[in-house]
Write a protein that holds these residues in place. Structure first.
Motif, short mmCIF file in Angstrom:
data_model
loop_
_atom_site.label_atom_id
_atom_site.label_comp_id
_atom_site.label_asym_id
_atom_site.label_seq_id
_atom_site.Cartn_x
_atom_site.Cartn_y
_atom_site.Cartn_z
N PHE A 190 -19.22 -36.36 -8.52
CA PHE A 190 -18.13 -35.45 -8.17
C PHE A 190 -16.99 -35.68 -9.16
N ASP A 191 -16.11 -34.72 -9.27
CA ASP A 191 -14.89 -34.90 -10.05
C ASP A 191 -13.89 -35.62 -9.16
N GLU A 192 -13.82 -36.93 -9.32
CA GLU A 192 -12.97 -37.73 -8.44
C GLU A 192 -11.49 -37.54 -8.72
N ASN A 193 -11.15 -36.90 -9.81
CA ASN A 193 -9.74 -36.58 -10.07
C ASN A 193 -9.27 -35.39 -9.23
N LYS A 194 -10.23 -34.62 -8.73
CA LYS A 194 -9.88 -33.42 -7.96
C LYS A 194 -10.22 -33.54 -6.49
N GLU A 195 -11.17 -34.39 -6.14
CA GLU A 195 -11.68 -34.43 -4.78
C GLU A 195 -11.70 -35.85 -4.23
N SER A 196 -11.43 -35.97 -2.94
CA SER A 196 -11.57 -37.23 -2.21
C SER A 196 -12.89 -37.16 -1.47
N ILE A 197 -13.85 -37.99 -1.89
CA ILE A 197 -15.22 -37.86 -1.39
C ILE A 197 -15.41 -38.74 -0.16
N LYS A 198 -15.17 -38.17 1.01
CA LYS A 198 -15.25 -38.92 2.27
C LYS A 198 -15.94 -38.09 3.34
N ILE A 199 -16.70 -38.78 4.20
CA ILE A 199 -17.35 -38.12 5.32
C ILE A 199 -16.30 -37.44 6.21
N SER A 200 -15.17 -38.12 6.41
CA SER A 200 -14.13 -37.58 7.28
C SER A 200 -13.62 -36.23 6.76
N ASN A 201 -13.58 -36.07 5.44
CA ASN A 201 -13.12 -34.79 4.88
C ASN A 201 -14.13 -33.67 5.15
N LEU A 202 -15.43 -34.01 5.10
CA LEU A 202 -16.44 -33.01 5.44
C LEU A 202 -16.23 -32.51 6.86
N ILE A 203 -16.00 -33.44 7.78
CA ILE A 203 -15.82 -33.09 9.18
C ILE A 203 -14.56 -32.26 9.37
N LYS A 204 -13.53 -32.52 8.54
CA LYS A 204 -12.30 -31.74 8.62
C LYS A 204 -12.42 -30.36 7.98
N GLY A 205 -13.56 -30.11 7.31
CA GLY A 205 -13.77 -28.82 6.67
C GLY A 205 -13.28 -28.74 5.25
N VAL A 206 -13.05 -29.90 4.62
CA VAL A 206 -12.60 -29.92 3.24
C VAL A 206 -13.82 -29.77 2.32
N PRO A 207 -13.85 -28.77 1.44
CA PRO A 207 -15.03 -28.57 0.60
C PRO A 207 -15.12 -29.60 -0.53
N MET A 208 -16.34 -29.97 -0.86
CA MET A 208 -16.62 -30.85 -1.99
C MET A 208 -17.65 -30.18 -2.87
N ASN A 209 -17.56 -30.43 -4.16
CA ASN A 209 -18.44 -29.76 -5.12
C ASN A 209 -19.14 -30.79 -5.98
N GLY A 210 -20.40 -31.06 -5.63
CA GLY A 210 -21.15 -32.08 -6.34
C GLY A 210 -22.00 -31.52 -7.45
N SER A 211 -22.30 -32.36 -8.44
CA SER A 211 -23.24 -32.02 -9.51
C SER A 211 -24.41 -32.99 -9.41
N VAL A 212 -25.61 -32.43 -9.39
CA VAL A 212 -26.82 -33.23 -9.24
C VAL A 212 -27.69 -33.05 -10.49
N HIS A 213 -28.00 -34.15 -11.14
CA HIS A 213 -28.84 -34.12 -12.34
C HIS A 213 -30.17 -34.80 -12.03
N ILE A 214 -31.27 -34.07 -12.22
CA ILE A 214 -32.59 -34.58 -11.86
C ILE A 214 -33.50 -34.60 -13.09
#
Length: 209
Positions: free
Chosen positions: A185-209
């Motif tokens: 995730f872009d940690e400069n823009k987002e706080s990556i926490k389970i609690s934020n998901l529950i609060k409805g705060v969107p997160m935008n992840g990048s997955v490289h496979i």
């Protein structure tokens, strides 16, 4: 709470997204269509939710398993989900874990439906303190590595798993595969926490496979 409910919290409730990038077309074509061991990084407390999101997108959520700490088995509801989902629980006692891994792998490989088994080779979630300890361990033993975003992997369980799969299933199930999956995730823009998901705060992840 099932994996699907957690995915609903991610995508529907919080509006989170995961952009998925494959190394090449053959990797994209194979993912989710064959028995696979997926080696993933473990930096955030939301990792499991986004890994399930990826599995659901490629039609293999129902057959997704993972290595997990034994303690998680006793967490109400989510622990039961892991138990009945045939997760491989580890006690960090190698005499017991070797048997658990071998038995778990044999059971999973017996499934006719392609199964995706996830392992976090770092063994624990990334923190600044754990990172410092990990790099000091590598330096003290002259390992010649200095990662920027990962902990030193705990290789015994991973190496044992690959060896076991190769010895028992390489010729009987040649469609099995090994994937490397990196979530960021872009940690400069987002706080990556389970609690934020529950609060409805969107997160935008990048997955490289």
């Amino acid at each position: 709470m099932s994996e699907l409910e957690i995915i609903a919290i991610c995508e529907v409730w919080s509006g989170s997204t995961a952009e998925i990038y494959f190394a090449d077309q053959s990797t994209a074509d194979g993912f989710g269509s064959e028995h696979s061991l997926v080696v993933a990084n473990h930096r955030y407390e939301t990792d499991a939710a986004f890994l399930w999101l990826v599995a659901e997108r490629y039609g293999c959520l129902g057959s997704s398993k993972a290595f997990a700490k034994r303690e998680l088995r006793y967490v109400p509801i989510i622990g039961w989900t892991f138990f009945f989902g045939e997760y491989i629980f580890l006690e960090r006692d190698w005499r017991k874990d070797a048997d658990n891994i071998a038995t778990g792998l044999d059971h999973i490989m017996a499934h006719k439906q392609p199964t995706l088994l996830m392992i976090a080779a770092e063994g624990t979630r990334f923190t600044a303190q754990k990172y410092e300890t990990s790099m000091k361990f590598a330096a003290d033993r002259g390992l010649g590595v200095h990662y920027k975003h990962h902990l030193l992997p705990r290789v015994k369980g991973f190496a044992y798993s690959v060896r076991h799969l190769k010895e028992k299933f390489l010729y009987t199930n040649p469609e099995a595969a090994l994937y490397s999956l990196q979530l960021a995730f872009d940690e400069n823009k987002e706080s990556i926490k389970i609690s934020n998901l529950i609060k409805g705060v969107p997160m935008n992840g990048s997955v490289h496979i």
